[in-house]
Design an enzyme around this catalytic site. Structure first.
Site, PDB file in Angstrom:
ATOM      1  N   LYS A  11      46.691  41.246  57.605  1.00  0.00           N
ATOM      2  CA  LYS A  11      45.567  41.710  56.793  1.00  0.00           C
ATOM      3  C   LYS A  11      44.241  41.695  57.588  1.00  0.00           C
ATOM      4  O   LYS A  11      44.149  41.065  58.656  1.00  0.00           O
ATOM      5  CB  LYS A  11      45.468  40.830  55.537  1.00  0.00           C
ATOM      6  CG  LYS A  11      46.689  40.977  54.604  1.00  0.00           C
ATOM      7  CD  LYS A  11      46.504  40.143  53.334  1.00  0.00           C
ATOM      8  CE  LYS A  11      47.667  40.335  52.366  1.00  0.00           C
ATOM      9  NZ  LYS A  11      47.483  39.567  51.111  1.00  0.00           N
ATOM     10  N   TYR A  51      49.196  48.604  46.197  1.00  0.00           N
ATOM     11  CA  TYR A  51      49.080  47.436  45.313  1.00  0.00           C
ATOM     12  C   TYR A  51      49.028  47.838  43.835  1.00  0.00           C
ATOM     13  O   TYR A  51      48.517  47.075  43.004  1.00  0.00           O
ATOM     14  CB  TYR A  51      47.845  46.619  45.679  1.00  0.00           C
ATOM     15  CG  TYR A  51      48.062  45.627  46.820  1.00  0.00           C
ATOM     16  CD1 TYR A  51      49.019  44.608  46.718  1.00  0.00           C
ATOM     17  CD2 TYR A  51      47.304  45.678  47.989  1.00  0.00           C
ATOM     18  CE1 TYR A  51      49.216  43.696  47.749  1.00  0.00           C
ATOM     19  CE2 TYR A  51      47.495  44.757  49.026  1.00  0.00           C
ATOM     20  CZ  TYR A  51      48.454  43.773  48.891  1.00  0.00           C
ATOM     21  OH  TYR A  51      48.645  42.859  49.899  1.00  0.00           O
ATOM     22  N   PHE A  59      41.636  40.423  39.918  1.00  0.00           N
ATOM     23  CA  PHE A  59      41.190  40.445  41.313  1.00  0.00           C
ATOM     24  C   PHE A  59      41.479  41.776  42.007  1.00  0.00           C
ATOM     25  O   PHE A  59      41.291  41.900  43.214  1.00  0.00           O
ATOM     26  CB  PHE A  59      41.843  39.302  42.103  1.00  0.00           C
ATOM     27  CG  PHE A  59      43.349  39.301  42.062  1.00  0.00           C
ATOM     28  CD1 PHE A  59      44.093  40.116  42.903  1.00  0.00           C
ATOM     29  CD2 PHE A  59      44.028  38.469  41.181  1.00  0.00           C
ATOM     30  CE1 PHE A  59      45.473  40.117  42.869  1.00  0.00           C
ATOM     31  CE2 PHE A  59      45.413  38.463  41.129  1.00  0.00           C
ATOM     32  CZ  PHE A  59      46.135  39.294  41.986  1.00  0.00           C
ATOM     33  N   ARG A 104      50.273  31.405  56.764  1.00  0.00           N
ATOM     34  CA  ARG A 104      49.067  31.285  55.935  1.00  0.00           C
ATOM     35  C   ARG A 104      48.377  29.942  56.119  1.00  0.00           C
ATOM     36  O   ARG A 104      47.149  29.858  56.052  1.00  0.00           O
ATOM     37  CB  ARG A 104      49.425  31.564  54.473  1.00  0.00           C
ATOM     38  CG  ARG A 104      49.624  33.059  54.216  1.00  0.00           C
ATOM     39  CD  ARG A 104      50.244  33.341  52.892  1.00  0.00           C
ATOM     40  NE  ARG A 104      50.127  34.751  52.500  1.00  0.00           N
ATOM     41  CZ  ARG A 104      50.795  35.289  51.498  1.00  0.00           C
ATOM     42  NH1 ARG A 104      51.621  34.549  50.774  1.00  0.00           N
ATOM     43  NH2 ARG A 104      50.653  36.561  51.206  1.00  0.00           N
ATOM     44  N   ASN A 114      44.425  35.883  52.902  1.00  0.00           N
ATOM     45  CA  ASN A 114      45.527  34.997  53.273  1.00  0.00           C
ATOM     46  C   ASN A 114      46.389  35.530  54.410  1.00  0.00           C
ATOM     47  O   ASN A 114      47.574  35.223  54.503  1.00  0.00           O
ATOM     48  CB  ASN A 114      46.369  34.672  52.033  1.00  0.00           C
ATOM     49  CG  ASN A 114      46.846  35.921  51.321  1.00  0.00           C
ATOM     50  OD1 ASN A 114      46.695  37.020  51.838  1.00  0.00           O
ATOM     51  ND2 ASN A 114      47.441  35.752  50.154  1.00  0.00           N
ATOM     52  N   HIS A 117      50.775  39.951  54.358  1.00  0.00           N
ATOM     53  CA  HIS A 117      51.505  40.401  53.166  1.00  0.00           C
ATOM     54  C   HIS A 117      52.996  40.381  53.483  1.00  0.00           C
ATOM     55  O   HIS A 117      53.397  40.606  54.622  1.00  0.00           O
ATOM     56  CB  HIS A 117      51.110  41.842  52.803  1.00  0.00           C
ATOM     57  CG  HIS A 117      52.086  42.501  51.867  1.00  0.00           C
ATOM     58  ND1 HIS A 117      52.029  42.328  50.508  1.00  0.00           N
ATOM     59  CD2 HIS A 117      53.170  43.290  52.109  1.00  0.00           C
ATOM     60  CE1 HIS A 117      53.034  42.997  49.945  1.00  0.00           C
ATOM     61  NE2 HIS A 117      53.737  43.596  50.902  1.00  0.00           N
ATOM     62  N   GLU A 128      58.274  49.731  50.201  1.00  0.00           N
ATOM     63  CA  GLU A 128      57.075  49.468  51.011  1.00  0.00           C
ATOM     64  C   GLU A 128      57.252  49.920  52.457  1.00  0.00           C
ATOM     65  O   GLU A 128      56.312  50.450  53.069  1.00  0.00           O
ATOM     66  CB  GLU A 128      56.726  47.978  50.938  1.00  0.00           C
ATOM     67  CG  GLU A 128      56.244  47.566  49.543  1.00  0.00           C
ATOM     68  CD  GLU A 128      55.843  46.103  49.453  1.00  0.00           C
ATOM     69  OE1 GLU A 128      55.929  45.372  50.464  1.00  0.00           O
ATOM     70  OE2 GLU A 128      55.420  45.689  48.361  1.00  0.00           O
TER      71      GLU A 128
HETATM   72  P1  ATP Z   1      51.281  39.630  49.121  1.00  0.00           P
HETATM   73  O1  ATP Z   1      51.755  40.555  48.026  1.00  0.00           O
HETATM   74  O2  ATP Z   1      49.967  40.074  49.744  1.00  0.00           O
HETATM   75  O3  ATP Z   1      52.338  39.334  50.131  1.00  0.00           O
HETATM   76  P2  ATP Z   1      51.778  37.396  47.405  1.00  0.00           P
HETATM   77  O4  ATP Z   1      53.028  38.125  47.030  1.00  0.00           O
HETATM   78  O5  ATP Z   1      51.894  36.011  47.928  1.00  0.00           O
HETATM   79  O6  ATP Z   1      50.947  38.219  48.465  1.00  0.00           O
HETATM   80  P3  ATP Z   1      50.572  38.439  44.998  1.00  0.00           P
HETATM   81  O7  ATP Z   1      50.587  37.700  43.719  1.00  0.00           O
HETATM   82  O8  ATP Z   1      51.502  39.602  45.182  1.00  0.00           O
HETATM   83  O9  ATP Z   1      50.776  37.378  46.185  1.00  0.00           O
HETATM   84  O10 ATP Z   1      49.066  38.920  45.232  1.00  0.00           O
HETATM   85  C1  ATP Z   1      48.767  39.961  46.147  1.00  0.00           C
HETATM   86  C2  ATP Z   1      47.528  39.615  46.919  1.00  0.00           C
HETATM   87  O11 ATP Z   1      46.412  39.635  46.026  1.00  0.00           O
HETATM   88  C3  ATP Z   1      47.504  38.213  47.522  1.00  0.00           C
HETATM   89  O12 ATP Z   1      48.177  38.119  48.736  1.00  0.00           O
HETATM   90  C4  ATP Z   1      46.020  37.983  47.688  1.00  0.00           C
HETATM   91  O13 ATP Z   1      45.526  38.686  48.836  1.00  0.00           O
HETATM   92  C5  ATP Z   1      45.472  38.634  46.437  1.00  0.00           C
HETATM   93  N1  ATP Z   1      45.341  37.641  45.359  1.00  0.00           N
HETATM   94  C6  ATP Z   1      46.329  37.076  44.625  1.00  0.00           C
HETATM   95  N2  ATP Z   1      45.850  36.201  43.729  1.00  0.00           N
HETATM   96  C7  ATP Z   1      44.505  36.238  43.873  1.00  0.00           C
HETATM   97  C8  ATP Z   1      43.418  35.571  43.231  1.00  0.00           C
HETATM   98  N3  ATP Z   1      43.633  34.690  42.254  1.00  0.00           N
HETATM   99  N4  ATP Z   1      42.163  35.856  43.668  1.00  0.00           N
HETATM  100  C9  ATP Z   1      41.934  36.756  44.653  1.00  0.00           C
HETATM  101  N5  ATP Z   1      42.916  37.418  45.291  1.00  0.00           N
HETATM  102  C10 ATP Z   1      44.166  37.163  44.917  1.00  0.00           C
HETATM  103 MG    MG Z   2      53.038  40.157  46.450  1.00  0.00          MG
END
Ligand code: ATP
Ligand code: MG
Length: 140
Positions: A11, A51, A59, A104, A114, A117, A128
Site C-alpha cells: 500500500k 474495494y 471508513f 503489518r 497497514n 492488502h 482480485e
Molecule cells: P485488506 O482487505 O486491505 O487486506 P483486511 O482484510 O485485513 O485488509 P478489511 O476489513 O478488508 O481488512 O479492511 C480493508 C482495509 O480498510 C484495511 O486493510 C484498512 O486499510 C482499512 N480499514 C479497515 N478498518 C478500518 C478502520 N476501522 N478505520 C480505517 N480504515 C480501516
Molecule cells: Mg480485506
C-alpha cells in the site's frame, strides 16, 4: 495442500517509507513465488471498484483517499495454501494486534495504513488477481 494464488498489494504508506524491498524479502523468505508484479497509481474509480465490498463502511472515503494518494505494488503470489498463508504473514488488520514477525507488525502504522492488502478467500483471490492482471494464466 493445493497450490493457490492470491493478490497482494504493497500500500502507499509502505511505498512512501521505502519498505517495498523489506516486504518483498519477507514475502520470498516465507516461500511465496511472485508470479506477476507491477507498480501503479490507482485511480479513484479503480480503487472504488477494488474495494466495492466496503462501500457502506464508515471508513470507505478515507480508504479510497489513502489507496490513491501514491503508487502501490500489486503482486500475484503463489504458494501452497497462498490465501491463508499470505494473510498469516501480513498479520491482523490493526498492526498493533499483529504478531511479531508479521509484515503489518514490522511495517504497518495504524488500522488504516497497514502496509499490505491480501485477498480474503480463494474466490476473491481469483477475482482480485484478474482485476489487476486480466488474462493472467498459470505458467507465466
Ligand atoms: P485488506 O482487505 O486491505 O487486506 P483486511 O482484510 O485485513 O485488509 P478489511 O476489513 O478488508 O481488512 O479492511 C480493508 C482495509 O480498510 C484495511 O486493510 C484498512 O486499510 C482499512 N480499514 C479497515 N478498518 C478500518 C478502520 N476501522 N478505520 C480505517 N480504515 C480501516
Ligand atoms: Mg480485506
Amino acid at each position: 495442500m493445493a497450490v493457490e494464488r492470491t493478490l497482494g498489494i504493497i500500500k502507499p504508506d509502505a511505498v512512501e517509507k521505502n519498505n517495498i524491498g523489506g516486504i518483498l524479502a519477507m514475502t520470498e523468505g516465507d516461500g511465496f513465488v511472485i508470479k506477476a508484479m507491477k507498480m501503479v497509481r490507482l485511480s479513484v474509480p479503480q480503487a472504488e471498484g477494488f474495494y466495492a465490498v466496503h462501500k457502506e463502511r464508515p471508513f470507505f472515503g478515507e480508504l479510497i483517499e489513502f489507496m490513491t494518494r501514491g503508487p502501490v505494488v500489486v503482486m500475484a503470489l503463489e504458494a501452497d495454501g497462498a490465501v491463508k498463508k499470505w494473510r498469516d504473514l501480513m498479520g491482523a488488520t490493526n498492526p498493533a494486534e499483529a504478531p511479531e514477525g508479521t509484515i503489518r507488525k514490522s511495517f504497518g502504522t495504524n488500522i488504516g495504513e497497514n502496509a499490505t492488502h491480501g485477498s480474503d478467500s480463494l474466490d476473491n483471490a481469483r477475482i482480485e488477481v484478474n482485476y489487476f492482471f486480466p488474462g493472467f494464466e498459470v505458467g507465466i
